[in-house]
Design an enzyme around this catalytic site. Structure first.
Site, PDB file in Angstrom:
ATOM      1  N   GLY A  10       2.106   2.442  10.805  1.00 25.01           N
ATOM      2  CA  GLY A  10       3.054   3.547  10.667  1.00 25.01           C
ATOM      3  C   GLY A  10       3.740   3.941  11.954  1.00 25.01           C
ATOM      4  O   GLY A  10       4.397   4.975  12.024  1.00 25.01           O
TER       5      GLY A  10
ATOM      6  N   HIS B   1      -9.792   1.330   4.577  1.00 29.36           N
ATOM      7  CA  HIS B   1      -8.546   1.498   5.325  1.00 29.36           C
ATOM      8  C   HIS B   1      -8.794   2.447   6.504  1.00 29.36           C
ATOM      9  O   HIS B   1      -9.578   3.393   6.397  1.00 29.36           O
ATOM     10  CB  HIS B   1      -7.455   2.062   4.397  1.00 29.36           C
ATOM     11  CG  HIS B   1      -6.102   2.027   5.021  1.00 29.36           C
ATOM     12  ND1 HIS B   1      -5.698   2.975   5.944  1.00 29.36           N
ATOM     13  CD2 HIS B   1      -5.074   1.151   4.899  1.00 29.36           C
ATOM     14  CE1 HIS B   1      -4.468   2.676   6.343  1.00 29.36           C
ATOM     15  NE2 HIS B   1      -4.072   1.575   5.728  1.00 29.36           N
TER      16      HIS B   1
ATOM     17  N   LYS C 209       0.015   4.257  -0.335  1.00 25.82           N
ATOM     18  CA  LYS C 209      -0.680   5.430   0.216  1.00 25.82           C
ATOM     19  C   LYS C 209      -0.480   6.640  -0.701  1.00 25.82           C
ATOM     20  O   LYS C 209      -0.381   6.472  -1.915  1.00 25.82           O
ATOM     21  CB  LYS C 209      -0.214   5.677   1.660  1.00 25.82           C
ATOM     22  CG  LYS C 209      -0.330   4.403   2.523  1.00 25.82           C
ATOM     23  CD  LYS C 209      -0.210   4.648   3.981  1.00 25.82           C
ATOM     24  CE  LYS C 209      -0.350   3.332   4.722  1.00 25.82           C
ATOM     25  NZ  LYS C 209      -0.359   3.480   6.175  1.00 25.82           N
TER      26      LYS C 209
ATOM     27  N   ASN D 216       0.850  -1.191   0.000  1.00 22.41           N
ATOM     28  CA  ASN D 216       0.000   0.000   0.000  1.00 22.41           C
ATOM     29  C   ASN D 216       0.886   1.241   0.000  1.00 22.41           C
ATOM     30  O   ASN D 216       1.448   1.598   1.023  1.00 22.41           O
ATOM     31  CB  ASN D 216      -0.903  -0.043   1.247  1.00 22.41           C
ATOM     32  CG  ASN D 216      -1.766   1.199   1.384  1.00 22.41           C
ATOM     33  OD1 ASN D 216      -1.835   2.019   0.474  1.00 22.41           O
ATOM     34  ND2 ASN D 216      -2.409   1.338   2.533  1.00 22.41           N
TER      35      ASN D 216
ATOM     36  N   GLU E 277      -5.685  -4.754  10.506  1.00 20.47           N
ATOM     37  CA  GLU E 277      -4.688  -3.708  10.699  1.00 20.47           C
ATOM     38  C   GLU E 277      -4.996  -2.936  11.980  1.00 20.47           C
ATOM     39  O   GLU E 277      -5.774  -1.960  11.946  1.00 20.47           O
ATOM     40  CB  GLU E 277      -4.690  -2.740   9.517  1.00 20.47           C
ATOM     41  CG  GLU E 277      -4.349  -3.371   8.188  1.00 20.47           C
ATOM     42  CD  GLU E 277      -3.699  -2.367   7.252  1.00 20.47           C
ATOM     43  OE1 GLU E 277      -2.567  -2.617   6.831  1.00 20.47           O
ATOM     44  OE2 GLU E 277      -4.319  -1.335   6.967  1.00 20.47           O
TER      45      GLU E 277
ATOM     46  N   SER F 149       3.063  -1.938  10.353  1.00 19.33           N
ATOM     47  CA  SER F 149       4.523  -1.978  10.585  1.00 19.33           C
ATOM     48  C   SER F 149       5.142  -3.339  10.260  1.00 19.33           C
ATOM     49  O   SER F 149       6.106  -3.747  10.901  1.00 19.33           O
ATOM     50  CB  SER F 149       4.859  -1.559  12.025  1.00 19.33           C
ATOM     51  OG  SER F 149       4.429  -0.230  12.265  1.00 19.33           O
TER      52      SER F 149
ATOM     53  N   GLU G 280      -7.204   4.837   7.639  1.00 16.71           N
ATOM     54  CA  GLU G 280      -6.970   6.259   7.346  1.00 16.71           C
ATOM     55  C   GLU G 280      -8.179   6.871   6.636  1.00 16.71           C
ATOM     56  O   GLU G 280      -8.489   8.048   6.830  1.00 16.71           O
ATOM     57  CB  GLU G 280      -5.680   6.407   6.520  1.00 16.71           C
ATOM     58  CG  GLU G 280      -4.452   6.174   7.388  1.00 16.71           C
ATOM     59  CD  GLU G 280      -3.243   5.618   6.644  1.00 16.71           C
ATOM     60  OE1 GLU G 280      -3.218   5.671   5.408  1.00 16.71           O
ATOM     61  OE2 GLU G 280      -2.331   5.131   7.329  1.00 16.71           O
TER      62      GLU G 280
HETATM   63  P1  PGA Z   1       2.491   0.440   7.692  1.00 20.59           P
HETATM   64  O1  PGA Z   1       1.051   0.643   6.997  1.00 20.59           O
HETATM   65  O2  PGA Z   1       3.070  -0.838   7.155  1.00 20.59           O
HETATM   66  O3  PGA Z   1       3.279   1.649   7.274  1.00 20.59           O
HETATM   67  O4  PGA Z   1       2.264   0.383   9.160  1.00 20.59           O
HETATM   68  C1  PGA Z   1       0.213  -0.462   6.755  1.00 20.59           C
HETATM   69  C2  PGA Z   1      -1.083   0.026   6.168  1.00 20.59           C
HETATM   70  O5  PGA Z   1      -1.589   1.077   6.582  1.00 20.59           O
HETATM   71  O6  PGA Z   1      -1.651  -0.623   5.265  1.00 20.59           O
END
Ligand code: PGA
Length: 258
Positions: A181, A100, A12, A10, A175, A220, A102
């Site tokens: 993140g 997601h 983003k 992803n 997640e 992460s 976010e």
């Molecule tokens: P990350 O993000 O690996 O940077 O924690 C995962 C995601 O949001 O899909």
């Protein structure tokens, strides 16, 4: 039933067209084509990069799939700024991330929105775009102890009104928001506990079909922790954010799934 793992990158809101093409080309150069017999690999660039990234893999005849990070459920019309499923089909998308955290947090996406998107994606099987439905609890919910119920409710809401046949190719990604993140990965045990509970929820909804549905972990994930996470019985792959932006890290995670 053996499930083929899926490693999904992803990206983003990162990478202009030039940067996206460079990253896709680096991934293509470092990937051995026969790995794709054992693991499905997909990347999720921003909408503006989908076609050029698709073209890199197409030109190299490499079966890395391309997917979108979001979609709107209506096929066309006066919805300024939105992108439809037929548009994604036209580009060759094989997957679409839905719900997601976010999008839920910053853009107000509700469980009902997620359900409408999933229903629209699975409705027409002619050229499949498989949803990757994201679920996961906040730190407050985890600390309070009701995270399994919270995630179960999100899964049930996402698939409301959808039958087993339509849901068969959908993917669920667990997640935990506190791990996205932050560098604070869920332990393999924590991730397995929730991914196992997600599979039970899918079983309750869809019976035997749940055994073929893939459940991913995201938050992460990196080249150091991927192997242990991916060795858990109910974790069938990863949704990788930060570590998918560097070809070398992403390739190591793909290798961990072999
Ligand atoms: P990350 O993000 O690996 O940077 O924690 C995962 C995601 O949001 O899909």
């Amino acid at each position: 039933m053996a499930r083929k793992p899926l490693i999904a990158g992803n990206w983003k809101m990162n990478n202009t067209i030039g940067e996206a093409v460079v990253l896709a080309q680096e991934i293509s150069n470092e990937m051995e084509p026969d790995w794709l017999d054992a693991v499905d690999v997909a990347v999720f660039p921003p909408f503006t990069d989908l076609k050029p990234v698709y073209t890199v893999f197409e030109f190299d005849k490499l079966g890395v799939a391309v997917g979108a990070q979001n979609v709107f459920w209506e096929p066309s019309g006066a919805y300024t700024g939105e992108i439809s499923i037929p548009m994604l089909r036209g580009i060759g998308c094989a997957y679409c991330i839905v719900g997601h955290s976010e999008r839920r947090q910053y853009f107000g996406e509700t469980n009902e929105d997620v359900n409408r998107k999933v229903a629209a994606l699975v409705a027409d099987g002619t050229q499949r775009i498989d949803p990757i439905v994201c679920v996961g609890e906040s730190l407050a919910v985890r600390d309070e102890g009701s995270y399994l119920e919270f995630v179960e409710a999100q899964v049930k809401a996402a698939f409301a009104g959808i039958d087993a046949e339509a849901a068969a190719h959908a993917v669920v990604a667990y997640e935990p928001i506190w791990a996205i993140g932050t560098g604070r990965t869920a332990t393999p045990e924590q991730a397995q506990e929730v991914c196992g509970a997600i599979r039970e929820t899918l079983s309750a909804l869809f019976g035997d079909v749940a055994a073929q549905m893939r459940v991913l972990y995201g938050g992460s994930m990196n080249e150091g922790n991927a192997e242990l996470l991916l060795s858990q019985p109910d974790i069938d792959g990863g949704l990788v954010g930060g570590a998918s932006l560097k070809a070398a890290s992403f390739i190591q995670i793909v290798k961990a799934a072999l």
